[in-house]
Structures are given as structure tokens and as C-alpha cells.
Enzyme design. Structure first.
Site, short mmCIF file in Angstrom:
data_model
loop_
_atom_site.label_atom_id
_atom_site.label_comp_id
_atom_site.label_asym_id
_atom_site.label_seq_id
_atom_site.Cartn_x
_atom_site.Cartn_y
_atom_site.Cartn_z
N GLY A 281 45.04 42.37 38.48
CA GLY A 281 46.13 42.56 39.45
C GLY A 281 46.97 43.81 39.30
O GLY A 281 48.05 43.90 39.89
N LYS B 113 32.63 54.70 41.71
CA LYS B 113 32.15 54.86 40.32
C LYS B 113 30.86 55.67 40.39
O LYS B 113 29.85 55.17 40.91
CB LYS B 113 31.87 53.50 39.67
CG LYS B 113 32.87 52.42 40.03
CD LYS B 113 34.01 52.34 39.05
CE LYS B 113 35.04 51.34 39.54
NZ LYS B 113 36.33 51.43 38.90
C1 LIG Z 1 37.97 47.16 37.56
S1 LIG Z 1 38.35 45.55 37.99
C2 LIG Z 1 39.75 45.71 39.01
C3 LIG Z 1 41.01 45.99 38.26
C4 LIG Z 1 42.22 45.93 39.14
N1 LIG Z 1 42.25 47.03 40.10
C5 LIG Z 1 43.51 45.98 38.35
O1 LIG Z 1 44.27 46.93 38.49
O2 LIG Z 1 43.80 45.05 37.60
C6 LIG Z 1 37.08 45.16 39.13
C7 LIG Z 1 37.18 43.78 39.76
O3 LIG Z 1 36.29 43.74 40.87
C8 LIG Z 1 35.85 42.42 41.01
N2 LIG Z 1 34.65 42.42 41.86
C9 LIG Z 1 33.46 43.03 41.66
N3 LIG Z 1 32.63 42.78 42.68
C10 LIG Z 1 33.32 42.01 43.57
C11 LIG Z 1 33.01 41.44 44.81
N4 LIG Z 1 31.81 41.60 45.39
N5 LIG Z 1 33.96 40.71 45.44
C12 LIG Z 1 35.20 40.53 44.88
N6 LIG Z 1 35.53 41.07 43.69
C13 LIG Z 1 34.61 41.78 43.04
C14 LIG Z 1 35.61 41.94 39.58
O4 LIG Z 1 35.67 40.53 39.52
C15 LIG Z 1 36.77 42.63 38.84
O5 LIG Z 1 37.86 41.74 38.68
#
Ligand SMILES: C[S@@+](CC[C@H](N)C(=O)[O-])C[C@H]1O[C@@H](n2cnc3c(N)ncnc32)[C@H](O)[C@@H]1O
Length: 361
Positions: A227, A309
Site C-alpha cells: 500500500g 520493469k
Molecule cells: C511491487 S508490489 C507493489 C508495491 C506497492 N506499489 C507499494 O507501494 O506498496 C507488486 C504487487 O502487484 C501485485 N500483482 C501482481 N500481478 C497482479 C495482478 N495481475 N493483479 C493484481 N495485483 C497483482 C502483487 O500481488 C504485488 O502485491
């Protein structure tokens, strides 16, 4: 006379920074070649004909460069600085720079590359700064604090060699080394929050933040957990729909500004358009580009910020491919938008994108 550019970049991205500046300068009729030592965190670009520097000074925009943290206009490298008196040859170099970019200069920054190796010079720089600054003042080259003036940079490659260069007001980063220093907010759920904070500074700017990021707006955060990005909106009293199957920070949820939707972000759409879309999913860049492109084509947001990425190889090409995907979706729907990418300091192997839809006429 200006005959080269010096661009600071993230260590490991010299090849991309070099490919980009060759393409951009070439398009302005300023052909040259780039020197890019792997992991050196900078690139120098040398003009075949220094007369072409005029075109770069007039039309090369730092904001349009993706991989450059800083853009400097330089004269030939000053090498073999004598240990006993570095000031005299550096002052002479400032005189030569002055014939192309005249001072007085708003400030002087003594810098090295953002690498551990180069940082070993920082004690030397600290010691050298005071006498060099007073020599410049004595020579009438400084008028500190005047932000409309160019800034002088002395970029040391070692204690015996430096580029003497200038950055232009409004066409350069205002941070030493192009690195914004942001404080980690204690209440934010993840360090990732700094990426979005930096992206807001870069793509919105402090001057426009009051208008474009204000209480009562709505946002969607795709791939939100835990979050850190949603927190940036919540603390501005912007309502966020946070889409992620993973858990969100309890304190963030307790604040009442965030609604958690546990689902796959690729198969979810908002009921009505929002002000902001942000997306920080670890996914193939082309897939993310297509997703935000589809949202843009359907005018589901006013502005979007998203991370791409990049793969280990062909990163510049992949980014151009992502840009083409977004441009294609916008053109197909006849939606006008400004699209920009920047590798921010808080980005690692990624690049941050920004789309701002233009109002239809
Ligand atoms: C790098 S983290 C995000 C960190 C966030 N921006 C923060 O500031 O805390 C990436 C997130 O993308 C989510 N994610 C990856 N693929 C997804 C999808 N198809 N749908 C929803 N969430 C996804 C993962 O569960 C993970 O929690």
C-alpha cells in the site's frame, strides 16, 4: 567551445543512455559518438562538429530524455590537473566555457559519478570546494541564488581530471547528481512509496500539485499491496481503490480512504472514470503498456503513472516497443495525450511512465 554533453545515469544503464542520446542528438542534426563505460554511471557524447552544439543548446530537452538524470553542456575534458594547483587550469577552463555559455553562474557544484568508486573522491571534493568557490567569486563568475542563470558543474572523473560544464535553468535536474533526496515517511507501508512521491515531483511538479492532486479526487492503484502508493493518495485525502490479491497495511485501511478489491487487475475496470490510475505490478512491460493504453483509450483516467520493469537485454528497444503500444491504442481511439517516460532515482531495473490525457477540443 562546447563540444560534448555529459549525462548522469543509473549505474548499469550507460548503454541505454548512450543509445538514447545518439538518437536524440542525431535527430537534431548534431551527430557524434557516445563514450559509455559499463557501470560508470555517466555517458559523454562528443560532437563530430562543435558548431552543432547550438542546435543542442536550443532544442535538446532534458525532460524528454528517459535515462539521463542530468544534462550538462561541456568543453573538452580537463586532464592532468597538477596536484599543487588545480585551480588555475580549472579557472582557465571556466573562461573557455564562458565563451559558449556566459556567466555569472547561479552556483557551482563539484560532483562525481554515483558509484562507490567515485564516492571515494568526496573527501577531496569537500576540501577543494571552498578555495575553488572563492577563486570563482574573485573572478566574478558567481552570482549565487539567481535561478535564472546557468549553473556551473565540475564533474571529477578522478582528482586529476574533470569535465567543466554548465546546466541550463529549466533544462536540467535541480538536484546535485540529479538525485532527489526524499525523506521516507514513517507511516507509509513500504519504501515503494518514494517511487510515487518522486514520480509526482517529476511529472506533476510542486507548482501544479495543488491543482492536479487534491482532496476529493479518485484514484485506482493496480498491484497495490502492501500500500505504499495508495498511501500517497490517502494522505492527500484522495479516495483509492486498491486492486491486489495480497493484503494491505492495516493502518492504511483504518484511515478510511482506501477500498481493497481482491482480484486480478487485468480483469477489472472501474464503474466510472477516475482522476488517477497508478500501476506497480511486476509484469511483462508490454502487458502493462497495453493495459494502461486500453484505460487511456477508454478515457478511464485523467493521468496515469506506471512502472515498466525492463528485461535484462534490449531494454531501450523494449521501452520503444511499449511507447508504440500506448501510442497505437491512443491513435486507434483518437484520444490525445502527453506520454513521457523517465528512469527515476528510486527506480531500479524499471522506468516510470506518465500519461496525461488532453482535453478534447
Ligand atoms: C511491487 S508490489 C507493489 C508495491 C506497492 N506499489 C507499494 O507501494 O506498496 C507488486 C504487487 O502487484 C501485485 N500483482 C501482481 N500481478 C497482479 C495482478 N495481475 N493483479 C493484481 N495485483 C497483482 C502483487 O500481488 C504485488 O502485491
Amino acid at each position: 567551445m562546447i563540444d560534448s554533453l555529459v549525462l548522469y545515469c543509473r549505474a548499469g544503464f550507460e548503454k541505454e543512455c548512450a543509445a538514447e542520446i545518439c538518437a536524440r542528438a542525431g535527430a537534431l542534426g548534431a551527430d557524434g559518438y557516445a563514450r559509455a563505460k559499463p557501470d560508470s554511471a555517466y555517458v559523454s557524447y562528443h560532437l563530430h562538429d562543435p558548431v552543432a552544439a547550438g542546435a543542442l543548446l536550443a532544442d535538446l530537452r532534458w525532460r524528454q530524455l528517459i535515462f539521463a538524470r542530468q544534462l550538462l553542456f561541456a568543453i573538452p575534458l580537463v586532464a592532468e590537473l597538477p596536484v599543487g594547483d588545480r585551480i588555475t587550469p580549472l579557472l582557465a577552463a571556466v573562461d573557455r566555457l564562458h565563451t559558449s555559455i556566459s556567466g555569472p553562474y547561479a552556483d557551482v557544484w563539484l560532483e562525481t559519478a554515483d558509484t562507490n568508486e567515485a564516492k571515494e573522491l568526496s573527501a577531496f571534493l569537500k576540501k577543494f570546494e571552498k578555495p575553488f568557490r572563492s577563486a570563482l567569486e574573485k573572478a566574478g563568475r558567481l552570482d549565487t541564488g539567481k535561478t535564472t542563470l546557468p549553473r556551473l558543474h565540475v564533474f571529477f572523473l578522478g582528482s586529476g581530471a574533470a569535465f567543466v560544464a554548465a546546466s541550463l535553468p529549466g533544462n536540467a535536474s535541480d538536484w546535485p547528481l540529479g538525485i532527489p533526496r526524499l525523506r521516507m515517511p514513517r507511516a507509509a507501508p513500504s519504501r515503494s512509496t518514494l517511487k510515487l512521491a518522486e514520480a509526482f515531483m517529476e511529472f506533476v511538479g510542486n507548482r501544479n500539485a495543488g491543482d492536479r492532486l487534491r482532496a476529493g479526487q479518485t484514484a485506482v492503484d493496480l498491484g497495490a499491496a502492501p500500500g505504499g502508493w495508495s498511501w500517497q493518495f490517502a494522505q492527500r485525502e484522495i479516495h483509492v481503490t486498491a486492486v491486489d490479491n495480497g493484503p494491505l497495511d492495516k493502518e492504511l485501511m483504518a484511515g478510511g480512504m482506501v477500498e481493497h478489491v481482491r482480484t486480478d487487475a487485468f480483469h477489472w475496470l472501474p464503474k466510472r472514470p477516475v482522476d488517477w490510475l497508478v500501476c506497480d505490478m511486476v509484469e511483462k512491460p508490454a502487458r502493462v503498456a497495453a493495459l494502461v493504453g486500453d484505460w487511456a483509450a477508454a478515457k478511464l483516467f485523467k493521468e496515469a503513472i506506471f512502472n515498466l520493469k525492463l528485461p535484462m537485454k534490449k531494454r531501450y528497444e523494449e521501452l520503444e516497443n511499449c511507447r508504440a503500444i500506448i501510442d497505437g491504442k491512443l491513435a486507434g481511439a483518437e484520444v490525445e495525450a502527453k506520454v513521457r517516460f523517465k528512469q527515476l532515482y528510486h527506480d531500479r531495473e524499471e522506468v516510470t511512465g506518465h500519461i496525461r490525457l488532453l482535453r478534447s477540443r
